[in-house]
Design an enzyme around this catalytic site. Structure first.
Site, PDB file in Angstrom:
ATOM      1  N   LYS A   1       4.749  25.348   8.577  1.00 32.92           N
ATOM      2  CA  LYS A   1       4.630  24.458   7.640  1.00 32.92           C
ATOM      3  C   LYS A   1       4.173  25.068   6.301  1.00 32.92           C
ATOM      4  CE  LYS A   1       3.583  20.040  10.129  1.00 32.92           C
ATOM      5  NZ  LYS A   1       4.596  19.246   9.768  1.00 32.92           N
TER       6      LYS A   1
ATOM      7  N   ARG B   1       8.179  15.368  19.879  1.00 28.68           N
ATOM      8  CA  ARG B   1       9.102  15.068  20.693  1.00 28.68           C
ATOM      9  C   ARG B   1       9.121  16.048  22.006  1.00 28.68           C
ATOM     10  NH1 ARG B   1      13.665  15.061  16.292  1.00 28.68           N
ATOM     11  NH2 ARG B   1      11.718  14.736  15.046  1.00 28.68           N
TER      12      ARG B   1
HETATM   13  N1  BES Z   1       3.383  16.165  12.877  1.00 27.99           N
HETATM   14  C1  BES Z   1       4.451  15.881  12.204  1.00 27.99           C
HETATM   15  C2  BES Z   1       5.057  14.759  11.484  1.00 27.99           C
HETATM   16  C3  BES Z   1       4.154  14.485  10.396  1.00 27.99           C
HETATM   17  C4  BES Z   1       4.238  14.495   9.013  1.00 27.99           C
HETATM   18  C5  BES Z   1       2.785  13.797  10.800  1.00 27.99           C
HETATM   19  C6  BES Z   1       3.335  14.011   8.248  1.00 27.99           C
HETATM   20  C7  BES Z   1       1.849  13.189   9.632  1.00 27.99           C
HETATM   21  C8  BES Z   1       2.315  13.163   8.399  1.00 27.99           C
HETATM   22  C9  BES Z   1       5.849  16.670  12.890  1.00 27.99           C
HETATM   23  O1  BES Z   1       5.238  17.379  14.114  1.00 27.99           O
HETATM   24  C10 BES Z   1       6.824  17.170  12.346  1.00 27.99           C
HETATM   25  O2  BES Z   1       6.369  18.130  11.619  1.00 27.99           O
HETATM   26  N2  BES Z   1       7.728  16.444  12.190  1.00 27.99           N
HETATM   27  C11 BES Z   1       8.950  17.032  11.326  1.00 27.99           C
HETATM   28  C12 BES Z   1      10.233  16.989  12.198  1.00 27.99           C
HETATM   29  C13 BES Z   1      11.671  17.788  11.455  1.00 27.99           C
HETATM   30  C14 BES Z   1      11.327  19.103  11.778  1.00 27.99           C
HETATM   31  C15 BES Z   1      12.838  17.407  12.299  1.00 27.99           C
HETATM   32  C16 BES Z   1       9.102  16.338  10.032  1.00 27.99           C
HETATM   33  O3  BES Z   1       8.924  15.209   9.863  1.00 27.99           O
HETATM   34  O4  BES Z   1       9.214  17.109   9.048  1.00 27.99           O
HETATM   35 ZN    ZN Z   2       5.601  19.427  13.722  1.00 28.68          ZN
END
Ligand code: BES
Ligand code: ZN
Ligand code: ZN
Length: 507
Positions: A286, A360
């Site tokens: 990230k 997931r």
């Molecule tokens: N933990 C994150 C989602 C999240 C984002 C939680 C902002 C709280 C605040 C999750 O694991 C994630 O990173 N999801 C990705 C999925 C994508 C790679 C398909 C996302 O939402 O960008």
């Molecule tokens: Zn994530």
């Protein structure tokens, strides 16, 4: 937590640092409020007249008392028109008033549950619900987390409100009030525990910490807890959960809490929580900005634990199993890489195209594990997608599932608790988009499919079983917004929603 009790007393002779008076929006005070106004030489009606206070929801007015009252100060708080009165309005008003009282350095205050706001409401919420709302609003609003402040720093912290006394108008209300306070306290405690778990940083709230927390909680109540470690998960073939945790030095944990409040033969409701104790994104790292907030990626786990705590303390006559899939998502020499294929406990293989779509993966194995209980229904709570923030902001969680009646009831509970949910679709096109070219599934869709939150749910559906199942994406509601009874930071979202749902569940 603030101590809440009750005392039957005459408001004129009731001794307190500050008497909080909920006031409806009307031209001038009526009922017992009128009597207080007269004792104050018209101070309240004067404020109404000057429009310094009109009784609008959450409006407040603090003033010194006079010698005809034993309270040192009076705090008016508006609750709007009585015909529109809801538990939520009372809860927010109580939260606003108690925060103002705390900010004014009061230590002990009382709320007068006067007849204009509590006793004479013909339609609308019942007395016990309103009284519970007062207790809950204050308890939830006064949440503080200073475990990490050193003693020196703690000395400098602002003063805290310690006691809240609810004052009913008649003796006949006392038994109801006792019950309402006890209920509110249990719910507030559970929400505070969930918030605490999320407030702890990633280097405290590791998967092992969550497991130990769950064990401790179970010992204190009618819950049994079992924790599966890495070895047990390997035996069960939980390659998806294990895959996520491979880049971390923290051991993963699958935490299972069993609560049987009725005959064991009755199929349980299962609550599954995403417990990613820190989400760096893994090798699909990230960006740095606000990455610290990813300590909240275990908010689903926190809500699951909080809900089970509340269920046990309220002694609900239902069977509920809580399952937390806990792991830390880190980049490392051992970490899974984009393109890797994992074999899940269900036997389905997953191509990991983005290691940041890890929620997931951990949930896939937890959902498969849930099948062992032959559940009546499964609900999962997860901070799954950033996309839900695009769709709904912080105002509602997304619900996506296979059973319309379950979703309808969750929506109703969402409205009743103001932990709102909003349905997003689970169309077969989304399910198709989870198919991988070389494995059974892929954990992200091809570019252009969009609908990130629905895609997350479509992936989970492959593991959710045939019984009713609902996924609740709490990425927007778990953190980062405030309202009178939710301070900035972790909200504890999910506990009140699920308790209401479980208590009102129609078959
Ligand atoms: N933990 C994150 C989602 C999240 C984002 C939680 C902002 C709280 C605040 C999750 O694991 C994630 O990173 N999801 C990705 C999925 C994508 C790679 C398909 C996302 O939402 O960008
Ligand atoms: Zn994530
Ligand atoms: Zn995540």
């Amino acid at each position: 937590m603030i101590k809440i009790n009750q005392k039957l007393d005459n408001p004129l002779s009731h001794k307190t640092e500050c008497l909080i008076l909920p006031c409806p929006e009307e031209k001038k005070p009526s009922g017992t409020l009128k009597i207080i106004d007269e004792a104050l030489n018209g101070a309240i009606s004067g404020a109404f007249k000057n429009k310094r206070f009109e009784g609008k929801p959450n409006q407040t007015l603090l003033f010194n008392s006079t010698s005809s009252l034993k309270a040192d100060n009076l705090l008016l708080v508006g609750v709007g028109k009585t015909k529109d009165l809801t538990i939520e309005i009372i809860c927010k008003a109580s939260a606003s008033a108690s925060k103002l009282a705390e900010g004014s350095n009061f230590k002990s205050v009382s709320v007068y549950l006067n007849d204009s706001c509590f006793d004479k409401i013909a339609k609308g919420p019942r007395y016990e619900e309103l009284a519970e709302g007062v207790a809950e609003g204050a308890g939830l609003a006064l949440y503080h987390f200073d475990d990490y402040k050193s003693l020196n720093e703690k000395d400098g912290l602002p003063s805290r409100l310690q006691n809240l006394t609810l004052v009913p108008t008649t003796r006949s209300r006392q038994a109801t009030l006792t019950k309402a306070i006890a209920r509110a306290q249990k719910i507030v405690e559970a929400v505070h525990s969930a918030r605490d778990l999320v407030s702890h940083p990633g280097n405290t709230a590791t998967p092992t910490y969550l497991a130990n927390y769950a064990k401790k909680m179970a010992r204190k109540s009618k819950i049994t807890c079992k924790v599966l470690g890495k070895k047990e998960m390997e035996k069960l073939g939980m390659g998806a959960l294990l895959g996520v945790s491979r880049g971390s030095h923290e051991a993963p944990a699958l935490i299972v809490l069993e609560y049987f409040g009725t005959a064991k033969s009755k199929a349980p409701t299962i609550i599954v929580g995403k417990g990613v104790t820190f989400d760096t994104g893994g090798i699909s790292l990230k960006p740095g900005a606000s990455m610290d907030e990813m300590k909240m990626d275990m908010s689903g786990a926190a809500a699951t634990l909080g809900t089970l705590q509340a269920i046990a303390n309220l002694k609900l006559k239902i069977n509920v199993i809580g399952i937390v899939a806990a792991a830390e998502n880190m980049p490392d020499g051992l970490a899974i890489k984009p393109g890797d294929i994992l074999k899940s406990m269900s036997g389905k293989t997953i191509e990991v195209l983005n290691t940041d779509a890890e929620g997931r993966l951990v949930l896939a194995d937890a959902l498969t594990y849930a099948q062992r209980y032959k559940p009546k229904e499964v609900i999962d709570l997860a901070t799954l997608t950033g996309a839900v923030l695009m769709a709904l902001g912080h105002q509602a969680a997304a619900v996506i599932g296979t059973n319309p009646s379950m979703i309808k009831q969750l929506k109703e509970s969402g409205m009743a608790t103001d932990e709102r949910v909003w349905e997003l679709p689970l169309w077969e096109e989304f399910e198709k988009a989870t198919k991988s070219d070389i494995a059974d599934l892929k954990n992200i869709a091809s570019p252009g499919v969009g609908a990130g939150s629905s895609m997350g749910a479509a992936f989970l559906k492959a593991f959710a079983g045939d019984q009713p199942w609902t996924h609740i994406d709490i990425a927007g509601t778990a953190w980062g917004y405030d309202k009178p009874y939710i301070p900035k930071g972790p909200s504890g979202y999910g506990v009140r929603l699920l308790i209401h749902y479980l208590e009102n569940r129609k078959p």
